[in-house]
Design a protein around this motif. Structure first.
Motif, PDB file in Angstrom:
ATOM      1  N   GLU A  20      -1.017 -13.760  -4.042  1.00  0.00           N
ATOM      2  CA  GLU A  20      -1.538 -14.538  -3.474  1.00  0.00           C
ATOM      3  C   GLU A  20       0.131 -14.854  -2.157  1.00  0.00           C
ATOM      4  N   LEU A  21      -0.587 -14.584  -1.391  1.00  0.00           N
ATOM      5  CA  LEU A  21       0.427 -14.855   0.016  1.00  0.00           C
ATOM      6  C   LEU A  21      -0.264 -15.601   0.629  1.00  0.00           C
ATOM      7  N   ARG A  22       0.535 -16.477   1.298  1.00  0.00           N
ATOM      8  CA  ARG A  22      -0.419 -18.209   1.848  1.00  0.00           C
ATOM      9  C   ARG A  22       0.571 -17.839   3.472  1.00  0.00           C
ATOM     10  N   CYS A  23      -0.433 -18.265   5.009  1.00  0.00           N
ATOM     11  CA  CYS A  23      -0.023 -18.466   5.811  1.00  0.00           C
ATOM     12  C   CYS A  23      -0.309 -19.884   6.636  1.00  0.00           C
ATOM     13  N   ASP A  24       0.689 -20.578   7.022  1.00  0.00           N
ATOM     14  CA  ASP A  24       0.200 -21.716   7.815  1.00  0.00           C
ATOM     15  C   ASP A  24       0.485 -21.778   9.177  1.00  0.00           C
ATOM     16  N   PRO A  25      -0.597 -21.884   9.909  1.00  0.00           N
ATOM     17  CA  PRO A  25      -0.581 -21.647  11.186  1.00  0.00           C
ATOM     18  C   PRO A  25      -0.149 -21.901  12.270  1.00  0.00           C
ATOM     19  N   ILE A  26      -0.292 -22.216  13.819  1.00  0.00           N
ATOM     20  CA  ILE A  26       0.252 -23.251  14.741  1.00  0.00           C
ATOM     21  C   ILE A  26      -0.233 -23.702  14.109  1.00  0.00           C
ATOM     22  N   SER A  27       0.006 -25.288  14.722  1.00  0.00           N
ATOM     23  CA  SER A  27      -0.956 -26.631  14.440  1.00  0.00           C
ATOM     24  C   SER A  27      -1.790 -26.654  16.514  1.00  0.00           C
ATOM     25  N   GLY A  28      -3.048 -27.036  15.609  1.00  0.00           N
ATOM     26  CA  GLY A  28      -4.116 -27.008  16.746  1.00  0.00           C
ATOM     27  C   GLY A  28      -4.324 -25.497  16.722  1.00  0.00           C
ATOM     28  N   HIS A  29      -3.995 -24.489  16.277  1.00  0.00           N
ATOM     29  CA  HIS A  29      -4.890 -22.724  16.597  1.00  0.00           C
ATOM     30  C   HIS A  29      -5.797 -22.500  15.830  1.00  0.00           C
ATOM     31  N   THR A  30      -6.929 -22.148  16.184  1.00  0.00           N
ATOM     32  CA  THR A  30      -8.321 -21.776  15.881  1.00  0.00           C
ATOM     33  C   THR A  30      -8.087 -20.982  15.261  1.00  0.00           C
ATOM     34  N   ALA A  54     -18.845 -17.594  10.496  1.00  0.00           N
ATOM     35  CA  ALA A  54     -17.816 -16.431   9.759  1.00  0.00           C
ATOM     36  C   ALA A  54     -16.421 -15.870   9.770  1.00  0.00           C
ATOM     37  N   PRO A  55     -15.922 -15.643   8.828  1.00  0.00           N
ATOM     38  CA  PRO A  55     -14.758 -14.317   9.121  1.00  0.00           C
ATOM     39  C   PRO A  55     -15.371 -13.352   9.229  1.00  0.00           C
ATOM     40  N   ASP A  56     -14.353 -12.479  10.383  1.00  0.00           N
ATOM     41  CA  ASP A  56     -14.640 -10.822  10.406  1.00  0.00           C
ATOM     42  C   ASP A  56     -13.633 -10.113   8.935  1.00  0.00           C
ATOM     43  N   LYS A  57     -13.848  -9.184   8.296  1.00  0.00           N
ATOM     44  CA  LYS A  57     -13.771  -8.594   7.181  1.00  0.00           C
ATOM     45  C   LYS A  57     -13.158  -7.328   7.246  1.00  0.00           C
ATOM     46  N   SER A  58     -13.695  -7.077   8.281  1.00  0.00           N
ATOM     47  CA  SER A  58     -14.612  -5.955   8.436  1.00  0.00           C
ATOM     48  C   SER A  58     -13.167  -4.471   8.104  1.00  0.00           C
ATOM     49  N   GLY A  59     -11.585  -5.099   9.253  1.00  0.00           N
ATOM     50  CA  GLY A  59     -10.617  -4.889   8.109  1.00  0.00           C
ATOM     51  C   GLY A  59      -9.826  -4.666   6.546  1.00  0.00           C
ATOM     52  N   LEU A  60     -10.423  -5.101   5.703  1.00  0.00           N
ATOM     53  CA  LEU A  60      -9.889  -5.442   4.818  1.00  0.00           C
ATOM     54  C   LEU A  60     -10.494  -3.686   3.499  1.00  0.00           C
ATOM     55  N   PRO A  61      -9.584  -3.558   2.991  1.00  0.00           N
ATOM     56  CA  PRO A  61      -9.204  -2.079   2.893  1.00  0.00           C
ATOM     57  C   PRO A  61     -10.386  -2.107   1.317  1.00  0.00           C
ATOM     58  N   SER A  62     -10.339  -3.060   0.712  1.00  0.00           N
ATOM     59  CA  SER A  62     -11.379  -2.546  -1.461  1.00  0.00           C
ATOM     60  C   SER A  62     -11.497  -3.767  -1.125  1.00  0.00           C
ATOM     61  N   ASP A  63     -12.243  -4.260  -2.008  1.00  0.00           N
ATOM     62  CA  ASP A  63     -12.668  -5.437  -2.627  1.00  0.00           C
ATOM     63  C   ASP A  63     -11.989  -6.374  -3.759  1.00  0.00           C
ATOM     64  N   ARG A  64     -10.771  -5.270  -3.159  1.00  0.00           N
ATOM     65  CA  ARG A  64      -9.307  -5.905  -3.908  1.00  0.00           C
ATOM     66  C   ARG A  64      -8.753  -7.145  -3.675  1.00  0.00           C
ATOM     67  N   PHE A  65      -9.362  -6.513  -2.073  1.00  0.00           N
ATOM     68  CA  PHE A  65      -8.682  -7.681  -0.441  1.00  0.00           C
ATOM     69  C   PHE A  65      -9.658  -8.736  -0.606  1.00  0.00           C
ATOM     70  N   SER A  66      -8.782 -10.306  -0.690  1.00  0.00           N
ATOM     71  CA  SER A  66      -9.936 -11.736   0.071  1.00  0.00           C
ATOM     72  C   SER A  66      -9.419 -12.346   0.983  1.00  0.00           C
ATOM     73  N   ALA A  67      -9.566 -13.756   1.420  1.00  0.00           N
ATOM     74  CA  ALA A  67      -8.934 -14.457   2.393  1.00  0.00           C
ATOM     75  C   ALA A  67      -9.806 -15.505   2.339  1.00  0.00           C
ATOM     76  N   GLU A  68      -9.227 -16.768   2.300  1.00  0.00           N
ATOM     77  CA  GLU A  68      -9.702 -18.100   2.199  1.00  0.00           C
ATOM     78  C   GLU A  68      -8.828 -18.567   3.654  1.00  0.00           C
ATOM     79  N   THR A  76      -5.038 -18.208   2.335  1.00  0.00           N
ATOM     80  CA  THR A  76      -4.715 -17.448   1.890  1.00  0.00           C
ATOM     81  C   THR A  76      -4.739 -15.794   1.507  1.00  0.00           C
ATOM     82  N   LEU A  77      -4.268 -14.863   1.657  1.00  0.00           N
ATOM     83  CA  LEU A  77      -5.100 -13.839   1.124  1.00  0.00           C
ATOM     84  C   LEU A  77      -4.068 -13.612  -0.353  1.00  0.00           C
ATOM     85  N   THR A  78      -5.226 -12.545  -0.985  1.00  0.00           N
ATOM     86  CA  THR A  78      -5.188 -12.533  -2.365  1.00  0.00           C
ATOM     87  C   THR A  78      -6.025 -11.113  -2.600  1.00  0.00           C
ATOM     88  N   ILE A  79      -4.751 -10.606  -3.185  1.00  0.00           N
ATOM     89  CA  ILE A  79      -4.692  -9.364  -3.563  1.00  0.00           C
ATOM     90  C   ILE A  79      -4.974  -8.692  -5.036  1.00  0.00           C
TER      91      ILE A  79
END
Lengths: 115, 115
Positions: A20-30, A54-68, A76-79
């Motif tokens: 699991e990889l985590r990302c904290d965006p800049i506050s206020g960025h949508t 709804a997210p644009d998931k078009s670049g995910l290389p396989s179903d092993r990749f997901s993000a929320e 969080t990006l999960t591989i």
């Protein structure tokens, strides 16, 4: 924080494990993006979140990749079942909105090594 | 249609020289063309960007030249300095409420400016 924050900065994992990889965006960025940068390569788009749309998931290389993205902020990006070809730097970026702002600010990335 | 092609892959110039990096795109719907600068271990940072309604944009020592009919754009670095040594990425996207604004990146150019 002042910038996009990603954690961990480095991750070594065994083939077949989930990460699991985590990302904290800049506050206020949508708008929030995940990209993958393989050694000596350009940046490859993975997934995009914008507000409650709804997210644009078009670049995910396989179903092993997901993000929320929870609460419109942290993502969080999960591989799952990692493979050696998943080794790369995973970059997160955020911007005010795809419509309102041109500039996407990038984090420093998470370097993933699958052994 | 979605590709952005960047050249050269690497470039070495002497201090004070004017390195030029070129990019070509295919999708005429693209309406935003940024250049990113990336230092080792860091995420890409926006350097300068242009919209297709202008042919040139200057910010300090950095200039983008844009040729809409040829679907090409280039980055010129005036009076280059050793501190400009980095990897440069061109990108393109389609902004607007019906688009995600995801960036399509070129493969990158590694620039070395010798003292």
């Amino acid at each position: 924080g002042a910038g996009v924050s990603q954690s961990p900065s480095n991750k070594v994992t065994e083939k077949g494990k989930d990460v699991e990889l985590r990302c904290d965006p800049i506050s206020g960025h949508t708008a929030l993006y995940w990209y993958r940068q393989s050694l000596g390569q350009g940046l490859e788009f993975l997934i995009y979140f914008q507000g409650n749309s709804a997210p644009d998931k078009s670049g995910l290389p396989s179903d092993r990749f997901s993000a929320e993205r929870t609460g419109g902020s942290v993502s969080t990006l999960t591989i799952q079942r990692t493979q050696q070809e998943d080794s790369a730097v995973y970059l997160c970026a955020s911007s005010l909105a795809a419509v309102a702002s041109f500039e996407a600010f990038f984090g420093q990335g998470t370097r993933l090594t699958v052994v | 249609q979605q590709q952005v092609k960047q050249s050269p892959q690497s470039l070495i110039v002497q201090k004070g020289g004017i390195p030029i990096i070129n990019c070509a795109y295919e999708n005429t719907a693209f309406d935003y063309f940024p250049w990113y600068q990336q230092f080792p271990g860091k995420g890409p940072a926006l350097l300068i960007a242009i919209r297709p309604d202008v042919s040139e944009k200057k910010e300090g020592r950095f200039t983008i030249s844009f040729n809409k009919s040829a679907k090409q754009f280039s980055l010129h670095i005036m009076d280059s300095q050793p501190g400009d040594s980095a990897t440069y990425f061109c990108a393109a996207s389609k902004r607007g409420s019906s688009n995600t604004g995801k960036l399509i990146f070129g493969q990158g150019t590694t620039l070395q400016v010798k003292p």
